[in-house]
Motif scaffolding. Structure first.
Motif, mmCIF file in Angstrom:
data_model
loop_
_atom_site.group_PDB
_atom_site.id
_atom_site.type_symbol
_atom_site.label_atom_id
_atom_site.label_comp_id
_atom_site.label_asym_id
_atom_site.label_seq_id
_atom_site.Cartn_x
_atom_site.Cartn_y
_atom_site.Cartn_z
ATOM 1 N N GLY A 295 0.824 -1.206 0.000
ATOM 2 C CA GLY A 295 0.000 0.000 0.000
ATOM 3 C C GLY A 295 0.852 1.247 0.000
ATOM 4 N N LEU A 296 0.188 2.375 0.036
ATOM 5 C CA LEU A 296 0.887 3.662 0.008
ATOM 6 C C LEU A 296 0.742 4.427 1.317
ATOM 7 N N SER A 297 0.048 3.842 2.290
ATOM 8 C CA SER A 297 -0.130 4.499 3.583
ATOM 9 C C SER A 297 -0.300 3.434 4.656
ATOM 10 N N HIS A 298 -0.199 3.888 5.916
ATOM 11 C CA HIS A 298 -0.352 2.976 7.054
ATOM 12 C C HIS A 298 -0.757 3.811 8.260
ATOM 13 N N PRO A 299 -1.592 3.278 9.152
ATOM 14 C CA PRO A 299 -2.014 4.052 10.329
ATOM 15 C C PRO A 299 -0.852 4.515 11.205
ATOM 16 N N ALA A 300 0.274 3.774 11.169
ATOM 17 C CA ALA A 300 1.418 4.125 12.021
ATOM 18 C C ALA A 300 2.490 4.909 11.280
ATOM 19 N N MET A 301 2.143 5.481 10.132
ATOM 20 C CA MET A 301 3.159 6.254 9.413
ATOM 21 C C MET A 301 3.199 7.690 9.940
ATOM 22 N N PHE A 302 4.351 8.320 9.754
ATOM 23 C CA PHE A 302 4.522 9.713 10.163
ATOM 24 C C PHE A 302 5.571 10.356 9.268
ATOM 25 N N TYR A 303 5.717 11.665 9.376
ATOM 26 C CA TYR A 303 6.691 12.405 8.576
ATOM 27 C C TYR A 303 7.605 13.196 9.499
ATOM 28 N N ALA A 304 8.795 13.511 9.014
ATOM 29 C CA ALA A 304 9.659 14.438 9.738
ATOM 30 C C ALA A 304 8.949 15.790 9.832
#
Length: 257
Positions: free
Chosen positions: A33-42
């Motif tokens: 996929g291209l996203s995940h609930p546990a993703m984040f950005y700097a």
């Protein structure tokens, strides 16, 4: 433009790895996929990468693997060929910047969310270092980006700016990048090492020992010489001397050139 890539929280990354350990490549393709609930950005540093760019990167790397037999387990030659082309794709098309590329969480997102099937195809054991980004020099994709970054050559008038990727295999390049605070952190020096190595006729049975001895000599010289301040031709000459000394020491012969 500098883009910020999604990153994956360490606990979520470890959980996904455990979940994927016994899953087939075909199953993981369905989970990509291209996203995940546990993703984040700097928090700062650029704009967030558009999803379509991330999708295009997945398709390019997937096509590279498919050309080499994916989802069937690759042989040694197929794996090496994939590494060279995938490194070129990551270096040329990803727009990852060095400040982002040191983040293991970024590479974990790519190997466990965006490309879990390709990661498992390339390294079926799914070792922690290969997918979690705990050691970027061993990560399935991180090591390739860094190899491309260090070997990118826009000074020689080459049509293929990543032609040097085929000179060293993973084991040899690991020896260089493992010394990244002194050798592997300088693209100017790494490219010079590759140029000089290409001019030598090194017997395969002494390659590993020769490179190890040579890098020790470079480290000693680095204590009182600034390699980055030298012109390419001067640096090549200095390294050529060290290579010949190393060859004489490791092979017991006069010179490989």
């Amino acid at each position: 433009m500098a883009y910020l890539y999604p990153r994956l929280l360490p606990k979520a990354a470890s959980g996904l790895r455990e979940e994927y350990l016994n899953r087939s490549v075909e199953h993981l393709r369905e989970r990509a996929g291209l996203s995940h609930p546990a993703m984040f950005y700097a928090a700062t540093g650029g704009a967030r990468l558009p999803e379509q760019r991330l999708d295009a990167l997945r398709e390019a790397v997937l096509a590279c693997a498919t050309d080499r037999g994916y989802p069937t387990k690759p042989g040694r030659k197929q794996a090496a060929s994939f590494d060279i082309e995938a490194a070129t794709i990551l270096g040329r098309d990803s727009d990852i910047i060095p400040a982002e590329a040191v983040a293991g969480d970024l590479w974990a997102f790519l190997s466990l969310v965006v490309l879990p099937d390709v990661a498992a195809w390339r390294f079926p054991d799914r070792h922690r270092d290969r997918v979690l980004g705990t050691d970027v020099t061993r990560h399935v994709f991180g090591r390739l980006w860094w190899r491309a970054h260090l070997l990118y050559d826009d000074e020689g008038g080459r049509e293929d700016l990543y032609a040097s990727l085929s000179v060293f295999g993973e084991a040899a390049f690991d020896q260089i990048y493992a010394r990244r605070t002194s050798i592997g952190g300088s693209p100017h020096l790494v490219r010079a090492i590759v140029r000089v190595w290409q001019e030598l006729d090194v017997p395969p049975d002494v390659e590993r020992a020769l490179l190890r001895d040579f890098l020790k000599r470079v480290l000693r010289l680095n204590a009182f010489m600034s390699f980055d301040s030298l012109l390419a031709e001067v640096l090549d000459e200095e390294l050529g001397v060290l290579f010949r000394e190393s060859f004489a020491a490791t092979a017991g012969a006069s010179s490989p050139v």
